[in-house]
Write an enzyme that holds these catalytic residues in place. Structure first.
Site, PDB file in Angstrom:
ATOM      1  N   LYS A  56       0.839  -1.202   0.000  1.00  0.00           N
ATOM      2  CA  LYS A  56       0.000   0.000   0.000  1.00  0.00           C
ATOM      3  C   LYS A  56       0.876   1.255   0.000  1.00  0.00           C
ATOM      4  O   LYS A  56       2.073   1.180   0.314  1.00  0.00           O
ATOM      5  CB  LYS A  56      -0.916  -0.020   1.223  1.00  0.00           C
ATOM      6  CG  LYS A  56      -0.174  -0.006   2.558  1.00  0.00           C
ATOM      7  CD  LYS A  56      -1.108  -0.347   3.719  1.00  0.00           C
ATOM      8  CE  LYS A  56      -0.367  -0.321   5.047  1.00  0.00           C
ATOM      9  NZ  LYS A  56      -1.214  -0.789   6.163  1.00  0.00           N
ATOM     10  N   TYR A 277      16.424  30.377   8.740  1.00  0.00           N
ATOM     11  CA  TYR A 277      15.229  31.092   9.194  1.00  0.00           C
ATOM     12  C   TYR A 277      15.239  31.295  10.706  1.00  0.00           C
ATOM     13  O   TYR A 277      15.598  30.391  11.458  1.00  0.00           O
ATOM     14  CB  TYR A 277      13.975  30.313   8.814  1.00  0.00           C
ATOM     15  CG  TYR A 277      13.612  30.404   7.352  1.00  0.00           C
ATOM     16  CD1 TYR A 277      13.465  31.639   6.719  1.00  0.00           C
ATOM     17  CD2 TYR A 277      13.394  29.245   6.600  1.00  0.00           C
ATOM     18  CE1 TYR A 277      13.115  31.718   5.372  1.00  0.00           C
ATOM     19  CE2 TYR A 277      13.038  29.311   5.261  1.00  0.00           C
ATOM     20  CZ  TYR A 277      12.905  30.550   4.648  1.00  0.00           C
ATOM     21  OH  TYR A 277      12.560  30.619   3.330  1.00  0.00           O
TER      22      TYR A 277
HETATM   23  C1  LIG Z   1      -0.536  -1.839   6.837  1.00  0.00           C
HETATM   24  C2  LIG Z   1      -1.180  -3.125   7.195  1.00  0.00           C
HETATM   25  C3  LIG Z   1      -0.404  -4.290   7.289  1.00  0.00           C
HETATM   26  C4  LIG Z   1       1.103  -4.289   7.228  1.00  0.00           C
HETATM   27  O1  LIG Z   1       1.612  -3.899   8.479  1.00  0.00           O
HETATM   28  P1  LIG Z   1       3.177  -3.768   8.771  1.00  0.00           P
HETATM   29  O2  LIG Z   1       3.252  -3.398  10.196  1.00  0.00           O
HETATM   30  O3  LIG Z   1       3.682  -2.694   7.867  1.00  0.00           O
HETATM   31  O4  LIG Z   1       3.787  -5.087   8.460  1.00  0.00           O
HETATM   32  C5  LIG Z   1      -1.073  -5.491   7.496  1.00  0.00           C
HETATM   33  N1  LIG Z   1      -2.421  -5.533   7.633  1.00  0.00           N
HETATM   34  C6  LIG Z   1      -3.182  -4.420   7.577  1.00  0.00           C
HETATM   35  C7  LIG Z   1      -4.667  -4.538   7.752  1.00  0.00           C
HETATM   36  C8  LIG Z   1      -2.585  -3.174   7.377  1.00  0.00           C
HETATM   37  O5  LIG Z   1      -3.343  -2.062   7.360  1.00  0.00           O
END
Ligand SMILES: *Cc1c(COP(=O)(O)O)cnc(C)c1O
Length: 397
Positions: A56, A277
């Site tokens: 994702k 700044y």
């Molecule tokens: C993002 C996510 C993961 C992956 O989690 P990590 O801690 O990055 O391994 C797995 N399951 C769901 C539902 C997520 O939202």
């Protein structure tokens, strides 16, 4: 330690990208070989459970279009994204046998076109979504693929236990090709937290209502909680990209990114001059500084006044981080050691995403996803981040 040579084995390095690299203020190098090695470790730790890759947010900012095919080479056949648009972009890059799930499920009020849904399975997060997808399946006269998300105590997404039981009893889901029953842990990175055991037992209870449907509970940290958390499948994200799944313990994963910035200007600064700044930093003595082309507009956290490294020397950040630039103290380098065009390193093997996250009061996840936008991104397959303490981590059989 061998030098990091990002483009030496990259067949896609062309004259065009070499030029873009020279002109870039900041360069993010993604080590696909390290990501692949991290996948192999997670896969071996989870076996015989299926190790899915969570890609994702454009693979946590590192480029899903490059990461997913690299993981396919390691045998990964299950992928998770968050949004439907992410799935549409990724689907053409995956072979038909790869499964692709959308964690955020069906966008409310959106009519998913049959063509767009080909080979994409929503994670159904509510009774309404399950009913909507079952109706779509009936309208199309075929069982559409889906996963079902049981909320076992995160209270974010997912179907609460009562609704889940009613869904199971209704027989509605028989119209679907239900491939997975998932749940998500709230406190997986705290092994002693009582929520882990509570969620595991709630998950086991939920699975009884869906006999024969494979289960998937653990994220990266969850994979290290013990064999009972592995179920039939796991969902690894952060650990693949080098983030430590074991906070306060040695990181078993290989660092997968290097962040460099290019020197634009060298300045001699008189004692008493205010730098940057707000004149937040006043030179206590005569100084020499380098201004580099990285800033908070590239995803570097504004509050992280850490340092960069150049040929083993630590160059502290002085003054405020700007949108497009950072000033470094180079006083202790000899006058000709560094000049415009030189590259300094902000993230690498010895100063990691997790180190930066700690300095900025955030988590590695936020650092990586922030860096994915503006810096020039290139890939290497070196895989040379070092796997530490791997032997020490093995599940009891
Ligand atoms: C993002 C996510 C993961 C992956 O989690 P990590 O801690 O990055 O391994 C797995 N399951 C769901 C539902 C997520 O939202």
């Amino acid at each position: 330690m061998p030098p990091f040579s990002p483009s030496s084995r990259n067949p896609e390095t062309s004259i065009v990208s070499a030029q873009a690299e020279r002109q870039a203020g900041a360069i993010l190098t993604v080590d696909l070989g390290a990501v692949r090695a991290n996948y192999r470790l997670m896969r071996d730790l989870s076996a015989p459970a299926d190790c899915a890759a969570v890609v994702k947010a454009d693979a946590y900012g590192l480029g899903a279009a490059r990461i997913a095919p690299a993981l396919m080479q390691e045998g990964c056949r299950t992928f998770f994204v968050a949004h439907w648009a992410e799935a549409l972009a990724l689907r053409p890059l995956l072979p038909a046998e790869a499964a692709l799930f959308v964690l955020n499920g069906l966008p409310p009020g959106t009519e998913i076109q049959a063509a767009g849904a080909e080979g994409i399975a929503p994670v159904l997060n509510s009774r309404a979504q399950a009913e909507g997808w079952a109706a779509a399946a009936q309208a199309r006269g075929r069982a559409l693929p889906a996963a079902l998300h049981a909320d076992t105590g995160l209270f974010r997404l997912g179907v609460p236990a009562g609704d889940l039981r009613e869904l199971a009893a209704s027989g509605l889901l028989r119209r679907l090709d239900l491939r997975l029953l998932i749940s998500h842990l709230a406190c997986a990175d705290e092994p002693d937290h009582p929520a882990n055991a509570a969620q595991l037992s709630a998950f086991r209870a939920a699975r009884k209502w869906f006999p024969g449907v494979p289960g998937s509970l653990a994220n990266s940290s969850g994979i290290f909680l013990g064999a009972e958390f592995l179920s039939d499948g796991v969902r690894a994200g952060a650990a693949l990209y080098g983030i430590n799944p074991l906070p306060n313990r040695p990181n078993p994963m290989r660092p997968a990114v290097r962040l460099q910035a290019r020197v634009m200007q060298i300045r001699d600064v008189a004692a008493g001059s205010g730098i940057g700044y707000g004149h937040d930093f006043i030179a206590p003595v005569p100084m020499r500084t380098a201004t580099v082309g990285l800033g908070y507009g590239d995803g570097w956290p504004r509050r992280a006044r850490t340092a960069a490294w150049f040929e083993g020397a630590r160059l502290p950040i002085v003054g405020r981080v700007s949108m497009d630039s950072i000033v470094l103290d180079t006083s202790h380098l000899s006058r000709d050691a560094i000049g415009p065009g030189a590259l300094v390193e902000f993230l690498g093997l010895s100063h990691t995403v997790d180190d930066l996250a700690a300095a900025a009061g955030t988590i590695g996840y936020e650092i990586l996803t922030s860096l994915g936008g503006r810096p020039f991104r290139q890939y290497t397959d070196e895989g040379y981040g070092f796997s530490r303490e791997v032997a020490a981590i093995q599940h009891k059989s």
